[in-house]
Scaffold this motif. Structure first.
Motif, PDB file in Angstrom:
ATOM      1  N   GLY A  93       0.816  -1.206   0.000  1.00 23.98           N
ATOM      2  CA  GLY A  93       0.000   0.000   0.000  1.00 23.98           C
ATOM      3  C   GLY A  93       0.849   1.254   0.000  1.00 23.98           C
ATOM      4  N   LEU A 124      -4.637  11.323  -4.577  1.00 31.72           N
ATOM      5  CA  LEU A 124      -4.725   9.871  -4.448  1.00 31.72           C
ATOM      6  C   LEU A 124      -3.722   9.359  -3.431  1.00 31.72           C
ATOM      7  CD1 LEU A 124      -5.243   8.320  -7.965  1.00 31.72           C
ATOM      8  CD2 LEU A 124      -6.840   8.786  -6.129  1.00 31.72           C
ATOM      9  N   THR A 183      -4.953   9.996   0.048  1.00 33.13           N
ATOM     10  CA  THR A 183      -6.068   9.112   0.387  1.00 33.13           C
ATOM     11  C   THR A 183      -5.567   7.692   0.635  1.00 33.13           C
ATOM     12  OG1 THR A 183      -7.315  10.419  -1.187  1.00 33.13           O
ATOM     13  CG2 THR A 183      -8.371   8.449  -0.329  1.00 33.13           C
ATOM     14  N   GLN A 184      -4.751   7.202  -0.300  1.00 36.15           N
ATOM     15  CA  GLN A 184      -4.271   5.833  -0.183  1.00 36.15           C
ATOM     16  C   GLN A 184      -3.499   5.649   1.122  1.00 36.15           C
ATOM     17  OE1 GLN A 184      -4.398   3.102  -2.837  1.00 36.15           O
ATOM     18  NE2 GLN A 184      -4.181   2.211  -0.817  1.00 36.15           N
ATOM     19  N   VAL A 189      -5.959   5.727   4.141  1.00 34.48           N
ATOM     20  CA  VAL A 189      -6.801   4.528   4.139  1.00 34.48           C
ATOM     21  C   VAL A 189      -5.971   3.325   4.575  1.00 34.48           C
ATOM     22  CG1 VAL A 189      -7.918   2.871   2.605  1.00 34.48           C
ATOM     23  CG2 VAL A 189      -8.537   5.253   2.486  1.00 34.48           C
ATOM     24  N   GLU A 190      -4.715   3.318   4.134  1.00 37.06           N
ATOM     25  CA  GLU A 190      -3.822   2.230   4.484  1.00 37.06           C
ATOM     26  C   GLU A 190      -3.728   2.073   5.998  1.00 37.06           C
ATOM     27  OE1 GLU A 190      -2.862   0.761   1.757  1.00 37.06           O
ATOM     28  OE2 GLU A 190      -2.266  -0.780   3.174  1.00 37.06           O
ATOM     29  N   VAL A 247      -5.879   3.064   8.371  1.00 39.49           N
ATOM     30  CA  VAL A 247      -7.076   2.533   9.037  1.00 39.49           C
ATOM     31  C   VAL A 247      -7.321   1.077   8.643  1.00 39.49           C
ATOM     32  CG1 VAL A 247      -8.242   4.705   9.503  1.00 39.49           C
ATOM     33  CG2 VAL A 247      -8.532   3.644   7.305  1.00 39.49           C
ATOM     34  N   THR A 248      -6.968   0.723   7.408  1.00 37.74           N
ATOM     35  CA  THR A 248      -7.186  -0.680   7.006  1.00 37.74           C
ATOM     36  C   THR A 248      -6.323  -1.614   7.844  1.00 37.74           C
ATOM     37  OG1 THR A 248      -7.544   0.093   4.759  1.00 37.74           O
ATOM     38  CG2 THR A 248      -7.242  -2.255   5.047  1.00 37.74           C
ATOM     39  N   PHE A 306     -12.613  13.921   1.949  1.00 34.94           N
ATOM     40  CA  PHE A 306     -12.265  12.512   2.139  1.00 34.94           C
ATOM     41  C   PHE A 306     -10.979  12.391   2.967  1.00 34.94           C
ATOM     42  CE2 PHE A 306     -14.934  11.487  -1.607  1.00 34.94           C
ATOM     43  CZ  PHE A 306     -15.608  10.424  -1.077  1.00 34.94           C
ATOM     44  N   LEU A 355     -10.330  11.125   6.900  1.00 32.10           N
ATOM     45  CA  LEU A 355      -9.467   9.999   7.282  1.00 32.10           C
ATOM     46  C   LEU A 355      -8.423  10.447   8.303  1.00 32.10           C
ATOM     47  CD1 LEU A 355      -9.199   8.499   3.738  1.00 32.10           C
ATOM     48  CD2 LEU A 355     -10.020   7.266   5.743  1.00 32.10           C
ATOM     49  N   VAL A 410     -15.736   5.503   9.263  1.00 26.98           N
ATOM     50  CA  VAL A 410     -14.484   4.858   9.684  1.00 26.98           C
ATOM     51  C   VAL A 410     -14.521   4.564  11.180  1.00 26.98           C
ATOM     52  CG1 VAL A 410     -12.014   5.197   9.932  1.00 26.98           C
ATOM     53  CG2 VAL A 410     -13.137   5.882   7.820  1.00 26.98           C
ATOM     54  N   TYR A 426      -5.802  -3.057  -4.958  1.00 25.58           N
ATOM     55  CA  TYR A 426      -4.686  -2.191  -5.366  1.00 25.58           C
ATOM     56  C   TYR A 426      -4.477  -2.270  -6.868  1.00 25.58           C
ATOM     57  CZ  TYR A 426      -3.089  -1.957  -0.487  1.00 25.58           C
ATOM     58  OH  TYR A 426      -3.002  -1.752   0.832  1.00 25.58           O
ATOM     59  N   LEU A 455     -10.106   7.908  -6.374  1.00 24.28           N
ATOM     60  CA  LEU A 455     -10.123   8.386  -4.990  1.00 24.28           C
ATOM     61  C   LEU A 455     -11.325   7.821  -4.238  1.00 24.28           C
ATOM     62  CD1 LEU A 455      -9.172  11.947  -3.928  1.00 24.28           C
ATOM     63  CD2 LEU A 455     -10.939  10.732  -2.720  1.00 24.28           C
ATOM     64  N   ILE A 498     -10.976   4.088  -3.620  1.00 27.53           N
ATOM     65  CA  ILE A 498     -10.125   3.698  -2.494  1.00 27.53           C
ATOM     66  C   ILE A 498     -10.929   3.726  -1.193  1.00 27.53           C
ATOM     67  CG2 ILE A 498      -8.137   4.412  -1.103  1.00 27.53           C
ATOM     68  CD1 ILE A 498      -6.891   5.524  -3.662  1.00 27.53           C
ATOM     69  N   VAL A 499     -11.708   4.809  -1.027  1.00 26.18           N
ATOM     70  CA  VAL A 499     -12.462   4.942   0.228  1.00 26.18           C
ATOM     71  C   VAL A 499     -13.538   3.863   0.318  1.00 26.18           C
ATOM     72  CG1 VAL A 499     -13.840   6.493   1.617  1.00 26.18           C
ATOM     73  CG2 VAL A 499     -11.972   7.397   0.265  1.00 26.18           C
ATOM     74  N   PHE A 536     -12.255   0.530   1.253  1.00 23.19           N
ATOM     75  CA  PHE A 536     -12.058   0.359   2.696  1.00 23.19           C
ATOM     76  C   PHE A 536     -13.355  -0.141   3.338  1.00 23.19           C
ATOM     77  CE2 PHE A 536     -13.084   2.297   6.794  1.00 23.19           C
ATOM     78  CZ  PHE A 536     -12.209   1.588   7.596  1.00 23.19           C
TER      79      PHE A 536
END
Lengths: 962, 116
Positions: free
Chosen positions: A635, A650, A653-654, A657-658, A660-661, A824, A828, A915, B37, B74, B77-78, B81
């Motif tokens: 990620g 991006l 965001t990535q 998100v990484e 929280v994932t 967004f 996060l 989340v 991904y 974008l 991705i959210v 999740f």
């Protein structure tokens, strides 16, 4: 009254009986009666126009591009059928009020009845054949509910299922037929179709259309060989049988044959199919009816027989035959409804319908005896009753009908049918009412109250009136016949009269009646002979076919769908790759139009890390913690790639998100085994590896190919770049797309995200309520717990960092419109800040400081975004139209105010809520028995002296997120 | 550059497929994440690769990368999740309910053996 109201009234009225059920049975039946009466009166207001020969129309466009419009049409034929449906409906409602017992749920019954009634009226008033099909299917469904109304009776359920299966399959065939018909003509409007007789009959598609439509009509009207469902539908309450099988359901097929008569009839195919089916049904139905002991079964088969008679008359394709059919429809509806109701009364009073246990009711139930006898004699074809008139016309028509080159076949069979018909009518009267009074009835019968016998009595009066004064009905019958025939034929001059002179039909009638009486004299030996003859049992065959089909379907489905997810996944992967390969092999690929860009050492290093991490995951995936760390690397590398490839939004965001994932997965691993055992064989792993490599190669080839070529069509991105600042007031084009150009998409997405979070919450609640709860509470940690789960350093650090992170989040949010950032990402970031508090200070401590529930935050986000969108309505703009302006408040610099920012606030709130709700739900599972919820943020706090680390009752506290 | 991205997509896809075909829930979830991904990068690459030209409008700059795939990815991705979270929850619930984290329904005989 507009035709719409006539059709809609029963449907809308269907809501009332259910509501009125509590108000009592009379109120429930009363409101149903009033609704039907309303529709009936509405129909009557159109009578003057019908008499004047006009066609009343009403239309609303529904799906004009599909040719499906809500178009209604009322002409003589439609009026006639509506009159039967609503008029007999009124009588049935009055009758059902007294027939149903206190145990029956009356509201339910009348709701079904009104639904059915509305669907039937819809069929006969539809001008659009697609609309007609909709109503057609509705009658199948509502009749299913009516037939199976007594759910506790297996016969009721089976009969309902059989009726639905047969009529439903016929309905399917008819959809095909109607679509073909519409295609031939180029319109789905009946009024257009009926003008195109030559076009339809010359079309090569005429025969398939005809067969498919007739399949629908024959199944609905119980014509041979689909006649078997109707007797089984007799398990329904008698009012239903009386309604469905005298005036409505089974007449729908007849109606359609009559409706399409002008365009479909007259061809050799039509004459052979329709006349033959009708003739066989007529004779066969009458024969079976004669030997039935159940009163309702007898009437059911007699209905089958009479429907066959009407079908045969329509099949002959002459104007006289059509007129006879119309007249018989009217007569049959009157006497058959009366007979069903009488049979119901007998059943209700004597508690049996078995004709062998009855007899002698003449003196016990004189009123019912009179009604039933009048109706039955009419059905037998006795002069001065209406059945005689139309049967005479049928026999007359039969003498002129040539079938299969034989001019005696039809008259002889018609006479035989009439003879058998007369015989079962005599049996109905003789074995039920005549003979000596018995003393072994299950219940001592007597005449019922007036509410019950009045409806059939009204019909019996009609039977006599039409029978003795047919000239009263003549104008109406001719009016209906004229509208049935349309432009195809002239209305015949023949008049309805009792005496037509010494014509062949009269002799045939005499033979039939005398033969019927004769059969009664030798009935006992006949019955013995009948019962000794082996006969195919329709229900057994039907069950065999249905069970066979179900078993076959079961084998196919269980074979394909055996619950092995890996197999489905494998099949899907191989199929996708194969389809892609096929497209690549058969398509064309242009030459490369873009140059390959050079890659420096940094991208190569990142690529190497990513590839190494993926390979590591594949090889080491049995160690789940390790695999989780490796996926984190993947990620991270993807985020870095986004930075490098001009996608800062991006990347942010990535990256977030990484985080929280990974936290989420760690929470899950808390409950799952830490290692995956070796289970699959080497062969299997090699096979999976082969498929995986194949898929990987395909993905590589696809991306490689298109990255070196420009898009085939110009992308719409230029528009966004050009209008982002001018129209959306922002320089970050990605953010403007999200909150403005494609704001509606984003709105949908935050709702989906919210739903996902709520789903997780709901699943958690279910788990915590169920048997799993005990398991969770008594669970032993799989790994040794840290003695200091909430260390001071971490608590202090997260506490200090919290305002900083919030500030960063706020900043990212504000600048999002013009610089990388936005709702967004800000959402996060703030979520991570809050999660850190949970991790550092424990669940209880953090929850206690939580002011708003996360559900509420999600809801608030969706509402804020939604209201922002609605706001544009107030300036007469479409949903989510954005606006912006620049303001200057000293001492600040000039800045922008945009409605899009408000929308982005909604996005922000929804993301935070979703989340947090997801993560919080996971951590709630972690609570164990014996855990004491610490009110303090730290396990070890030097300033707190009363509880120290050496005290035994406070070692491992908190249900920490990690 | 294109070769690196394309091969990375390929490697992630292959790894994802292999893990999706495993027999226990956790590797399958990881495999789905890997596939996510791969798909996201793939969609992103449909705007073609541009280095050093972020879609932030700036005076005097004429070249920008394609912003549309970025906006689409974008949200993807959210959403992914959210999807991952739901799948993890379902897998967890199934495991806690039955002490079994197999993804396949096993034949009835095998289950009976387990219980015996």
């Amino acid at each position: 009254m507009s035709l719409f109201y006539i059709v809609l009234l029963p449907f809308l009225g269907a809501l009332l009986p259910g509501i009125m059920n509590a108000a009592g049975r009379a109120a429930c039946a009363g409101v149903t009666f009033v609704v039907t009466l309303g529709a009936f009166v509405g129909l009557m207001t159109n009578l003057p126009a019908i008499i004047a020969g006009e066609t009343v129309q009403a239309s609303i466009e529904w799906l004009p591009r599909l040719g499906l419009n809500f178009t209604l049409m009322l002409d003589g034929l439609g009026f006639f059928f509506s009159l039967l449906i609503l008029g007999i409906g009124l009588l049935i409602i009055a009758y059902a009020r007294h027939y149903l017992s206190r145990d029956d749920h009356m509201g339910e019954f009348f709701t079904y009845l009104l639904l059915f009634q509305g669907a039937m009226v819809g069929i006969v008033l539809s001008d659009n054949i697609l609309l007609l099909l909709v109503f057609w299917e509705l009658t199948s469904l509502s009749s299913f509910l009516l037939i199976g109304y007594w759910k506790h009776l297996p016969e009721g359920r089976q009969g309902a299922r059989m009726a639905l299966t047969v009529t439903g399959m016929g309905g399917l065939a008819m959809i095909g037929g109607m679509l073909i018909l519409g295609r031939i003509v180029g319109s789905y409007d009946l009024s257009v179709i009926l003008q195109n007789r030559e076009l339809i009959q010359d079309s090569p598609l005429y025969l398939p259309a005809l067969i498919l439509i007739l399949l629908g009509c024959f199944t609905k009207s119980a014509q041979f060989p689909f006649h078997f469902w109707l007797p089984h539908a007799m398990a329904a309450p008698t009012p239903v049988s009386a309604y469905l099988h005298s005036a409505t359901m089974v007449k729908a097929g007849i109606f359609l044959m009559a409706r399409l008569w002008p365009v479909l009839s007259g061809t050799p195919e039509w004459i052979v199919i329709v006349t033959t089916a009708g003739l066989i049904t007529m004779v066969l139905g009458a024969l079976i009816a004669l030997f039935k002991h159940d009163l309702k079964a007898l009437l059911a088969f007699s209905t089958v027989s009479h429907l066959g008679l009407i079908t045969m008359l329509l099949g002959t394709s002459t104007a006289f035959g059509a007129m006879a059919a119309v007249f018989h429809i009217l007569n049959h509806a009157t006497f058959k409804a009366a007979l069903f109701m009488s049979a119901g009364i007998v059943d209700h009073e004597a508690h049996t319908r078995d004709i062998r246990r009855l007899g002698g009711l003449r003196t016990l139930m004189p009123v019912v005896f009179t009604i039933a006898t009048v109706a039955a004699l009419s059905m037998a074809g006795i002069p001065f009753l209406n059945g005689f008139l139309s049967k005479e016309m049928m026999l007359e028509e039969a003498t002129h009908t040539v079938l299969f080159g034989s001019d005696w076949l039809v008259p002889v069979l018609a006479t035989v049918g009439s003879l058998l018909s007369a015989a079962y009518c005599f049996r109905f009267i003789g074995h039920t009412f005549l003979g000596p009074v018995r003393d072994d009835y299950p219940h001592k019968p007597h005449d019922p109250n007036m509410g019950m016998w009045m409806p059939p009595a009204i019909l019996a009066v009609l039977v006599v009136v039409i029978g003795t004064a047919p000239f009263l009905a003549e104008p109406f019958v001719k009016l209906v016949t004229a509208s049935l025939l349309g432009a195809a034929a002239e209305v015949p001059d023949a008049y309805l009269a009792i005496w037509h002179g010494l014509v062949p039909a009269l002799y045939m009638s005499i033979i039939a009646v005398l033969g019927g009486l004769l059969l009664m004299l030798v009935f006992a030996p006949l019955l013995r002979a009948w019962e000794a003859t082996p006969r195919p049992e329709a229900k057994a065959i039907f069950d065999w076919v249905v069970n066979g089909a179900a078993a076959l379907a079961g084998r196919v489905i269980h074979g394909l769908h055996n619950g092995a997810f890996t197999r489905y996944a494998m099949i899907a992967m191989v199929t996708i790759v194969a389809a892609g390969y096929h497209a690549w092999a058969t398509g064309t690929v242009g030459p490369a139009t873009r140059a390959v860009q050079p890659a420096g050492p940094v991208p190569v290093a990142g690529w190497a890390m990513l590839v190494a991490a993926v390979i590591g995951m594949v090889v080491l995936h049995r160690n789940r913690f390790l695999a989780l760390m490796l996926i984190g690397i993947v990620g991270l590398m993807v985020s870095v790639a986004f930075v490098f490839l001009s996608a800062p939004d991006l990347a942010m965001t990535q990256f977030t998100v990484e985080v929280v994932t990974i936290i989420l997965m760690l929470l899950a691993l808390n409950f799952l085994p830490n290692r995956t055992p070796v289970e699959s064989t080497l062969l299997r792993r090699v096979r999976d590896g082969g498929v995986a490599i194949l898929g990987g190669l395909a993905a590589f080839a696809l991306s490689w190919h298109y990255m070196l070529r420009d898009a085939v069509a110009a992308p719409i991105s230029e528009f966004h770049l050009a209008n982002s600042y001018k129209g959306g007031g922002g320089t970050n084009v990605v953010n403007v797309i999200l909150v403005d150009f494609r704001g509606f998409d984003t709105y949908g997405e935050i709702i989906v995200l919210g739903i996902a979070a709520l789903l997780i919450y709901a699943l958690t609640e279910t788990l915590l309520d169920g048997p799993v709860r005990r398991k969770l509470l008594n669970r032993l940690p799989s790994q040794p717990r840290s003695g200091d789960m909430h260390p001071m350093m971490m608590v202090v650090l997260t506490r200090v960092i919290m305002p900083v992170v919030l500030l960063v989040g706020f900043y990212i949010f504000l600048r999002g419109h013009n610089e990388p950032g936005g709702g967004f990402i800000a959402g996060l970031i703030v979520s991570i800040a809050v999660v850190m508090q949970y991790m550092a200070s424990g669940f209880a401590w953090t929850s206690a400081r939580l002011r708003y529930p996360y559900h509420g935050v999600i809801g608030a986000g969706v509402l804020v975004a939604g209201f922002t969108g609605i706001g544009s309505w107030f300036v007469a703009k479409p949903f989510l139209t954005s606006d912006f302006t620049y303001v200057r408040i000293p001492p600040f610099q000039e800045f922008e105010l945009a409605t899009a920012a408000l929308f982005d606030l909604g996005v922000f709130l929804a993301v935070v809520g979703a989340v947090m709700l997801s993560l919080e739900s996971f951590s709630r599972l972690a609570h164990r028995d014996g855990d004491t919820d610490s009110e303090f943020p730290m396990d070890i706090d030097p300033s707190r002296e009363e509880i120290g680390p050496d005290q035994p009752d406070a070692p491992v506290t908190g249900k920490g997120v990690g | 550059m294109e070769l690196l991205v394309a091969s990375a997509i390929g490697v992630m896809t292959a790894g994802g497929i292999y893990l999706v075909l495993r027999l226990r829930t956790f590797p399958v979830i990881l495999g789905v994440s890997l596939l996510t991904y791969a798909v996201n990068v793939y969609l992103f690459a449909s705007g073609r690769l541009t280095i050093g030209a972020p879609p932030i409008l700036t005076d005097g700059v004429e070249t920008y990368t394609d912003p549309l795939p970025q906006a689409l990815v974008l949200t993807a991705i959210v959403i992914s999740f959210g999807m991952t979270a739901v799948v993890v929850m379902i897998g967890l619930g199934a495991y806690l309910g039955s002490e079994d984290d197999h993804v396949d329904d096993r034949p009835a005989t095998q289950k009976a053996d387990d219980q015996a």
